[in-house]
Design a protein around this motif. Structure first.
Motif, PDB file in Angstrom:
ATOM      1  N   UNK A  19      10.234 -11.788  -0.304  1.00 56.70           N
ATOM      2  CA  UNK A  19      11.418 -11.723  -0.597  1.00 56.70           C
ATOM      3  C   UNK A  19      12.003 -12.861  -0.891  1.00 56.70           C
ATOM      4  N   UNK A  20      12.689 -12.362  -2.079  1.00 51.85           N
ATOM      5  CA  UNK A  20      14.320 -13.770  -2.334  1.00 51.85           C
ATOM      6  C   UNK A  20      12.826 -15.340  -3.009  1.00 51.85           C
ATOM      7  N   UNK A  21      11.832 -14.488  -3.819  1.00 53.12           N
ATOM      8  CA  UNK A  21      10.829 -15.117  -4.484  1.00 53.12           C
ATOM      9  C   UNK A  21       9.870 -16.240  -3.064  1.00 53.12           C
ATOM     10  N   UNK A  28       7.147  -7.944   3.813  1.00 53.03           N
ATOM     11  CA  UNK A  28       7.008  -7.896   2.554  1.00 53.03           C
ATOM     12  C   UNK A  28       7.798  -9.047   2.770  1.00 53.03           C
ATOM     13  N   UNK A  71       4.442 -30.451   0.346  1.00 51.94           N
ATOM     14  CA  UNK A  71       4.789 -29.338   1.361  1.00 51.94           C
ATOM     15  C   UNK A  71       3.706 -28.557   2.256  1.00 51.94           C
ATOM     16  N   UNK A  72       3.059 -27.778   1.463  1.00 54.69           N
ATOM     17  CA  UNK A  72       1.905 -26.277   1.587  1.00 54.69           C
ATOM     18  C   UNK A  72       0.595 -27.171   1.637  1.00 54.69           C
ATOM     19  N   UNK A 103      -0.501 -17.919  -0.964  1.00 49.91           N
ATOM     20  CA  UNK A 103      -0.232 -17.927  -0.193  1.00 49.91           C
ATOM     21  C   UNK A 103      -1.282 -17.109   1.115  1.00 49.91           C
ATOM     22  N   UNK A 105      10.336 -17.104  -0.263  1.00 47.26           N
ATOM     23  CA  UNK A 105      11.893 -18.035   0.892  1.00 47.26           C
ATOM     24  C   UNK A 105      11.404 -17.479   1.371  1.00 47.26           C
ATOM     25  N   UNK A 106      11.781 -15.964   1.954  1.00 45.17           N
ATOM     26  CA  UNK A 106      12.023 -14.921   3.443  1.00 45.17           C
ATOM     27  C   UNK A 106      10.859 -14.128   2.816  1.00 45.17           C
ATOM     28  N   UNK A 107      11.581 -13.597   4.630  1.00 46.38           N
ATOM     29  CA  UNK A 107      10.810 -12.356   4.747  1.00 46.38           C
ATOM     30  C   UNK A 107      10.858 -11.008   5.248  1.00 46.38           C
ATOM     31  N   UNK A 108      10.976  -9.762   4.878  1.00 41.83           N
ATOM     32  CA  UNK A 108      11.663  -8.752   5.001  1.00 41.83           C
ATOM     33  C   UNK A 108      10.705  -7.791   5.842  1.00 41.83           C
ATOM     34  N   UNK A 109      11.439  -6.906   6.720  1.00 37.88           N
ATOM     35  CA  UNK A 109      10.750  -5.904   7.270  1.00 37.88           C
ATOM     36  C   UNK A 109      11.368  -4.188   6.892  1.00 37.88           C
ATOM     37  N   UNK A 146       4.359 -14.725  -7.323  1.00 40.25           N
ATOM     38  CA  UNK A 146       5.339 -13.533  -7.419  1.00 40.25           C
ATOM     39  C   UNK A 146       4.684 -12.793  -8.591  1.00 40.25           C
ATOM     40  N   UNK A 157       7.914 -19.647  -6.267  1.00 41.67           N
ATOM     41  CA  UNK A 157       7.622 -17.906  -6.564  1.00 41.67           C
ATOM     42  C   UNK A 157       6.089 -18.901  -7.135  1.00 41.67           C
TER      43      UNK A 157
END
Ligand code: FAD
Ligand code: AMP
Lengths: 263, 293
Positions: B105-107, B103, B267-268, B249, B109-113, B223, B243
């Motif tokens: 995380x940090x709005x 998912x 940038x996107x 995305x 800016x990062x991705x966590x497992x 978000x 966010x």
């Protein structure tokens, strides 16, 4: 009526992506030069409670945070916004408590602090964004929970809340005690405290506990973070060509039609 | 504990197809079956639904329960996990047989497992981002009867729709979206909406524009707003905070109109223009009508 608002201090979520780094080993964001701020939805929650007090009269608002000693700043700001009382549970055991641990700590602290009719939490936190504390806290207390609320009114012995859904909104009636998770709308943008109130807030008492006082085990038994990384995804933007506005807009119109005509 | 998967479906749309796909693949990775519990959202009452789901899931005893990321699913999931002694996690974009969920995380800016530690795993997914089922074995439908809650402390007494017709923003193929840079409600109604009509697009907005009360809250993308996946997302007067980007995305192409060349949105973007939207949009509308004619 007694209202408890749970407030979390987080790393400023508005730090731009280019300045954001993670420590992959410890699976946390690097602090860098970022400020610590109160999670926006917690401030929306406090604002919602303050407005409810302004309309309903006899309401006492207590704010509660579980976190590092620096979380005192979030609570002092809440006092400056005119919460009536504040309490901090200092987390010395687990830098990354999972949402169940947080809910258990908040439930234990709430029981210590008195008897509440409403507990307000944010819909989610701006750092890990679990979006679970409200529901789990309600289960720990054996209370019902309503999510995505943006305003509260008293209706006899009950409360009537408006809450947001994908397609519009709903009106829900609830008999306290109940946990509400609060989301933003145009009416609960947090107020800016007055300078004098900020100064006064520094002299107000703050109740503090630690997790041992509350008898809660803070090891994470619900989930843990296995990996944290920054996905690399940037595309190259083509600025539409042209020397004059007219030429540029012409190129833009053609690009847009190319994409939409292909659909 | 079985290796089965239960999917909880609140509506019949792309989210339901994505859930069925996610359920099929997870069950096959774990060597279990898929059961489907369909709930009519028009009948939804929180405590009743939660009690019924808890009972049914206790009987089925699945390893995983998958939901979508609509209001009701998000509201139910953590409490359902708590009642079943499991763990929940939300907004997943991937899930493995080991019950690891990816998912943002940090709005964004990062991705966590996230490794879930207790079962059943109760996971709400960005269901629209999952491919539909291959059409092999259809999930077995399960009815939730359950005992009604005798004294429910909460009751939904009114439901109101505020959508743009019947189409969902989540299913739109072209979206025109405005931010704080639009400056007020007039910019949305007078400039962006006519442009959206020309492009056959639906309208959306940033949180800043919604919080200002310029447009309905149901337009918010990000978000904490809608997660959309159009072929084209045209962002006008939007900075592109992480966010906000977390909601787009899955967009195939992003284009932007912004006065600031350094705005993160570029940038996107696939393409864009650095100009005041007040100058660009009226001219753009003229040109689009002219070319289309
Ligand atoms: C926990 C959390 C959750 C959040 N969830 C969301 C979410 O779901 N969705 C969301 O959108 N935000 C969300 N936010 C807020 C987000 O961080 C940003 O604050 C927000 O997206 C900014 O909106 P904006 O780009 O419209 O406004 P601004 O940041 O003010 O940007 C305005 C832009 O308009 C441009 N501009 C100004 N005038 C013109 C003009 N005349 N012509 C063209 N361009 C112009 C400017 O250059 C600027 O880039 C969240 C924040 C937090 C902390
Ligand atoms: N450590 C904490 N201290 C106080 N409140 C918290 C804490 N963690 C979460 N909350 C509350 O729960 C809400 C949702 O957080 P989360 O479930 O982490 O997304 C927050 O907006 C807070 O109101």
């Amino acid at each position: 009526m007694n209202i408890l608002v749970c407030m979390k201090q987080i790393l400023d979520p508005e730090v731009p992506a280019r300045d954001f780094r993670v420590d992959a080993l410890h699976k946390e964001a690097e602090r860098g030069s970022a400020n610590l701020v109160t999670n926006i939805f917690c401030e929306n929650a406090l604002e919602t409670a303050l407005q409810f007090r302004e309309r309903a009269g006899d309401v006492k608002i207590t704010v509660l945070s579980f976190g590092a000693p620096s979380a005192e700043d979030s609570l002092r700001k809440a006092l400056a916004m005119k919460a009536d009382a504040a309490a901090l549970v200092i987390n010395e055991g687990n830098p990354h408590p999972d949402p169940l641990t947080v809910a258990q700590v908040l439930a234990a602290a709430a029981k210590r602090l008195g008897s509440f009719d409403l507990i307000l939490v944010g819909r989610e936190s701006g750092d890990w964004g679990a979006g679970q504390t409200g529901g789990l806290l309600a289960e720990e207390l054996g209370w019902p929970c309503l999510s995505f609320v943006d305003s509260i009114e008293s209706a006899g012995g009950k409360v009537r809340v408006k809450r947001q859904t994908e397609s519009g909104f709903e009106i829900v009636e609830a008999e306290p005690p109940v946990v509400l998770t609060i989301t933003n709308d145009e009416h609960n943008v947090p107020r800016i405290p007055k300078v004098r109130d900020v100064m006064m807030a520094h002299r107000q008492p703050l109740t503090t506990f630690n997790t041992a006082d509350l008898g809660v085990d803070v090891s994470s038994r619900y989930y843990e973070v296995a990996q944290l990384s920054i996905p690399q995804k940037e595309s190259h933007c083509e600025f539409v060509p042209g020397d004059t506005l007219d030429q540029k807009v012409d190129a833009l119109a053609r690009r847009l039609l190319e994409v939409t005509a292909a659909l | 504990m079985s290796n089965d998967v239960v999917i909880v479906v609140f509506s019949s749309d792309r989210a339901a197809e994505g859930l069925a796909g996610a359920g099929e693949r997870l069950a096959s990775a774990m060597g279990g079956r898929v059961f489907e519990i369909a709930i009519d959202p028009a009948e939804y009452q929180i405590e009743e639904c939660l009690t019924a789901l808890t009972e049914t899931c206790r009987e089925l005893n699945p390893r995983a329960i998958l939901l979508s990321n609509d209001t009701y699913s998000q509201e139910i999931a953590p409490r359902l996990a708590h009642r079943l002694g499991g763990s929940a996690v939300g907004d997943g974009v991937a899930i493995t047989a080991e019950l690891r969920v990816t998912r943002q995380v940090y709005g964004g800016k990062a991705q966590a497992v996230i490794q879930l530690k207790r079962t059943p795993a109760v996971v709400w997914l960005r269901a629209r981002s999952f491919a539909p089922a291959s059409g092999g074995q259809a999930p077995s439908p399960v009815r939730t009867g359950g005992a009604p809650v005798l004294h429910a402390q909460t009751r939904i007494v009114e439901r109101r729709r505020e959508t743009q017709g019947e189409a969902r923003l989540e299913d739109a193929r072209v979206i025109v979206s405005g931010g704080r840079g639009i400056g007020g409600p007039e910019g949305f109604s007078g400039e962006l909406q006519p442009l959206a009509r020309l492009l056959g697009a639906q309208m959306a907005a940033s949180r800043a524009a919604c919080d200002a009360g310029w447009v309905p809250l149901t337009w918010q993308v990000g978000q904490t707003g809608k997660k959309v996946a159009p072929d084209l997302y045209l962002a006008i007067g939007i900075t592109g905070a992480s966010q906000h980007m977390a909601g787009i995305s899955e967009a195939k192409q992003i284009a932007a109109i912004n006065i600031d060349r350094d705005a993160p949105i570029f940038k996107h973007c696939r393409f864009g223009i650095v100009e005041d939207y007040r100058k660009v949009v009226p001219l753009l509308r003229q040109k689009l009508s002219a070319i289309q004619r």
